[in-house]
Design a protein around this motif. Structure first.
Motif, short mmCIF file in Angstrom:
data_model
loop_
_atom_site.label_atom_id
_atom_site.label_comp_id
_atom_site.label_asym_id
_atom_site.label_seq_id
_atom_site.Cartn_x
_atom_site.Cartn_y
_atom_site.Cartn_z
N MET A 141 0.83 -1.20 0.00
CA MET A 141 0.00 0.00 0.00
C MET A 141 0.87 1.25 0.00
O MET A 141 1.93 1.28 0.61
N ILE A 142 0.40 2.29 -0.69
CA ILE A 142 1.04 3.60 -0.65
C ILE A 142 0.17 4.53 0.20
O ILE A 142 -1.03 4.67 -0.06
N ALA A 143 0.76 5.15 1.20
CA ALA A 143 0.03 6.07 2.07
C ALA A 143 0.44 7.50 1.75
O ALA A 143 1.62 7.82 1.63
N VAL A 144 -0.57 8.37 1.62
CA VAL A 144 -0.35 9.80 1.44
C VAL A 144 -1.09 10.51 2.56
O VAL A 144 -2.30 10.30 2.75
N ILE A 145 -0.37 11.35 3.30
CA ILE A 145 -0.96 12.05 4.44
C ILE A 145 -0.97 13.55 4.14
O ILE A 145 0.07 14.12 3.77
N VAL A 146 -2.13 14.18 4.25
CA VAL A 146 -2.25 15.62 3.99
C VAL A 146 -2.79 16.31 5.24
O VAL A 146 -3.46 15.69 6.07
N ASN A 147 -2.49 17.59 5.35
CA ASN A 147 -2.95 18.32 6.55
C ASN A 147 -4.19 19.16 6.29
O ASN A 147 -4.64 19.90 7.15
N THR A 148 -4.72 19.05 5.08
CA THR A 148 -5.91 19.83 4.75
C THR A 148 -6.80 19.04 3.82
O THR A 148 -6.31 18.27 2.97
N GLU A 149 -8.11 19.19 3.94
CA GLU A 149 -9.06 18.46 3.10
C GLU A 149 -9.28 19.17 1.77
O GLU A 149 -8.95 20.35 1.62
N GLY A 150 -9.85 18.43 0.82
CA GLY A 150 -10.26 19.03 -0.45
C GLY A 150 -9.48 18.57 -1.66
O GLY A 150 -9.87 18.87 -2.80
N TYR A 151 -8.36 17.84 -1.45
CA TYR A 151 -7.53 17.44 -2.58
C TYR A 151 -7.35 15.92 -2.65
O TYR A 151 -6.55 15.43 -3.44
N GLU A 152 -8.10 15.19 -1.82
CA GLU A 152 -7.87 13.75 -1.71
C GLU A 152 -8.09 13.02 -3.03
O GLU A 152 -7.31 12.15 -3.40
N TYR A 153 -9.17 13.39 -3.74
CA TYR A 153 -9.49 12.68 -4.99
C TYR A 153 -8.39 12.86 -6.03
O TYR A 153 -7.94 11.89 -6.65
N ASP A 154 -7.93 14.09 -6.21
CA ASP A 154 -6.89 14.35 -7.22
C ASP A 154 -5.59 13.66 -6.86
O ASP A 154 -4.90 13.13 -7.73
N ILE A 155 -5.24 13.69 -5.57
CA ILE A 155 -4.01 13.04 -5.12
C ILE A 155 -4.10 11.54 -5.37
O ILE A 155 -3.19 10.92 -5.93
N HIS A 156 -5.21 10.94 -4.97
CA HIS A 156 -5.39 9.50 -5.15
C HIS A 156 -5.30 9.12 -6.63
O HIS A 156 -4.60 8.16 -7.00
N SER A 157 -5.98 9.86 -7.49
CA SER A 157 -6.01 9.53 -8.92
C SER A 157 -4.62 9.61 -9.53
O SER A 157 -4.24 8.76 -10.35
N LEU A 158 -3.85 10.62 -9.14
CA LEU A 158 -2.52 10.80 -9.73
C LEU A 158 -1.56 9.71 -9.25
O LEU A 158 -0.81 9.14 -10.05
N ASP A 177 -2.46 -0.54 -3.79
CA ASP A 177 -3.56 0.09 -3.07
C ASP A 177 -3.07 1.46 -2.61
O ASP A 177 -1.98 1.57 -2.03
N VAL A 178 -3.83 2.51 -2.88
CA VAL A 178 -3.45 3.87 -2.52
C VAL A 178 -4.44 4.41 -1.51
O VAL A 178 -5.66 4.35 -1.73
N LYS A 179 -3.95 4.93 -0.39
CA LYS A 179 -4.81 5.51 0.64
C LYS A 179 -4.36 6.94 0.92
O LYS A 179 -3.16 7.20 1.08
N VAL A 180 -5.32 7.86 0.95
CA VAL A 180 -5.04 9.26 1.27
C VAL A 180 -5.71 9.57 2.61
O VAL A 180 -6.93 9.40 2.74
N PHE A 181 -4.92 10.03 3.57
CA PHE A 181 -5.42 10.31 4.91
C PHE A 181 -5.25 11.78 5.23
O PHE A 181 -4.23 12.38 4.90
N VAL A 182 -6.25 12.34 5.87
CA VAL A 182 -6.13 13.69 6.40
C VAL A 182 -5.51 13.59 7.79
O VAL A 182 -5.89 12.74 8.59
#
Length: 490
Positions: A1-18, A27-32
């Protein structure tokens, strides 16, 4: 799995797709930040994105198989105080793209673009008076789009703009009618589609409900100009001749066809096509049909669940020509399980011998709701392969038949991160396809699983959906009609 952690909401879909475009097998997971956080698996990047008012900071590290560190990549970009969400999103995706490209040694044909309608960008700038050269530079500088895809996008946008100049945008609409039945369900299919054998006893009930929706919708749109009609599915020609004639009779009597520029019916499956049905389509004024092989390789046809032969496809196409159809489309899918460049070349050569009037080239998209996703889990994603060479073979074949690209769209999880392109001979463009993808006209959609869109003069779009399950559609048809009425109220 690849984990991406962001400190702000609103960009999860674009990050996941890219990220998914670079790592389709992971498996790609984006967490706030603040949610439960995970660590990426060994050998895959772990990414953290921190946005403040003044900057975006991206930190990425990749662990080795034994857990040793492989270094940290750091990217930082300053933000102007007035930066809006679109500007921030573009900068973030540029940084992420550069990091992932460095990790993988790959570039993507569409760069950072993850949306399904890249031609809308070019179309918007053309409307604003920008030149193709200016648009091309913007697409390369902002989205890192390849030269080939950038020029294709602009070429199609220019052609679409000309074609759409003859459509009634403000006072017009197009009509879609969904027939959710097929002889069998294909491996890759995620559309609202059910094997006909399981629904034969309720066919009349479905048509009863659909006729109610047709009658009420015709009244709702009585003061608007109807530009195009598209009966799809599923496979409409799965209907028995008497049911097909019943549907066509009701449609022609309910709606005003005076200004209709195109009437399309998908006759997609060769095992659903008969001379009697083709004669009916002709008699009721259908101007365009699709005979869709998807591939001309016998083994693949059986693998994907299409219970017909290549010879049946050829016979169905020739029968349609003999019945007088002068605008016949064929669909193919690139990236089907196990297919190679040579298979694609053979398919296009056989299609060229038939000589259709348009060719729609799809890149296989892996939909979660399809049986294909389970097939991949058992056989591995490596069996699904689409390449630049395959795309070029299809494009060259279309050119050899005198066709030019006229519409384009993308989907999530497309093999090779490519696109779907419609090619056609001049005068044989699929008008409904352009209207649907560019979202420039209101579309009234009828039948189970269909989605109506209302396009406002200011460009705003609102939608309402019909339920997908056939029995629910039948039982709740009054609710479906009321949803449409609410959507279309001024």
């Amino acid at each position: 799995m690849i984990a991406v952690i962001v400190n702000t909401e609103g960009y999860e879909y674009d990050i996941h797709s890219l990220v998914k475009a670079f790592y389709p097998q992971s498996d790609v997971k984006v967490f706030v930040e603040g949610e439960k956080e995970f660590t990426s698996d060994a050998g895959l990047p772990m990414i953290r994105i921190v946005r403040s008012r003044e900057r975006i900071l991206l930190l990425s590290a990749c662990k080795g198989t034994e857990g040793e560190g492989a270094g940290v990549i750091r990217r930082e970009a300053a933000l102007e105080p007035e930066s809006d969400k679109v500007r921030v999103k573009n900068i973030l995706k540029q940084m992420l793209y550069q990091v992932l490209s460095e990790y993988t040694g790959r570039t993507l044909p569409w760069g950072t673009l993850t949306g399904i309608r890249p031609t809308r960008i070019a179309m918007t700038f053309l409307e604003q008076g920008q030149t193709p050269a200016e648009i091309f530079r913007y697409m390369q500088d902002t989205y890192f789009v390849s030269e080939q895809k950038g020029r294709l996008c602009i070429d199609i946008a220019r052609r679409e703009r000309e074609l759409l100049s003859h459509i009634h945008y403000r006072d017009g609409y197009s009509l879609y009618i969904g027939i959710p039945f097929c002889p069998t369900t294909c491996l890759y299919c995620s559309f609202t589609s059910y094997p006909l054998a399981a629904w034969k006893t309720r066919m009349g009930d479905y048509l009863d409900a659909l006729e109610r929706e047709i009658a009420d919708t015709a009244q709702m749109f009585r003061d608007r100009v109807l530009d195009s009609v598209y009966i799809g599915g599923g496979t409409p020609t799965t209907l028995p001749p008497e049911a097909l004639e019943r549907l066509l009779t009701r449609v022609r009597s309910a709606f005003d066809f005076t200004h209709v520029q195109e009437f399309t019916v998908e006759a997609g499956r060769a095992d659903s096509i008969t001379e009697e049905k083709l004669r009916l389509l002709q008699a009721y004024g259908v101007t365009r049909i699709s005979v869709n092989p998807q591939t001309m390789k016998e083994e693949t046809l059986h693998l994907i669940g299409r219970q017909h032969t290549v010879a049946q496809v050829e016979d169905a196409f020739r029968l349609a020509r003999a019945c007088g159809f002068t605008n016949i489309n064929m669909d193919i899918i690139l990236g089907l399980p196990g297919e190679t460049e040579e298979d694609v070349r053979r398919t296009t050569e056989m299609i060229e011998a038939l000589g259709p009037d348009s060719l729609t080239v799809h890149s296989l998209a892996v939909k979660r709701a399809s049986r294909l996703s389970r097939w991949i889990a058992e056989n591995g994603l490596q069996a699904i392969r689409n390449t630049d060479a395959m795309m070029e073979i299809a494009a060259s074949s279309a050119g050899a038949m005198g066709m030019e690209p006229y519409y384009l769209y993308r989907q999530k999880n497309m093999s090779g991160n490519f696109e779907n392109v419609g090619y056609a001979r001049p005068g044989c463009y699929g008008i409904y396809n352009i209207l649907m993808m560019e979202e420039m006209q209101t579309i009234a959609a009828l039948g189970a699983g269909s989605i109506s869109k209302r396009v406002y003069p200011d460009g705003r779009i609102e939608r309402c959906e019909n339920v997908k399950e056939v029995s629910q559609y039948i039982e709740r048809i009054g609710e479906m009609i009321e949803r449409k009425r609410v959507l279309l109220e001024d």
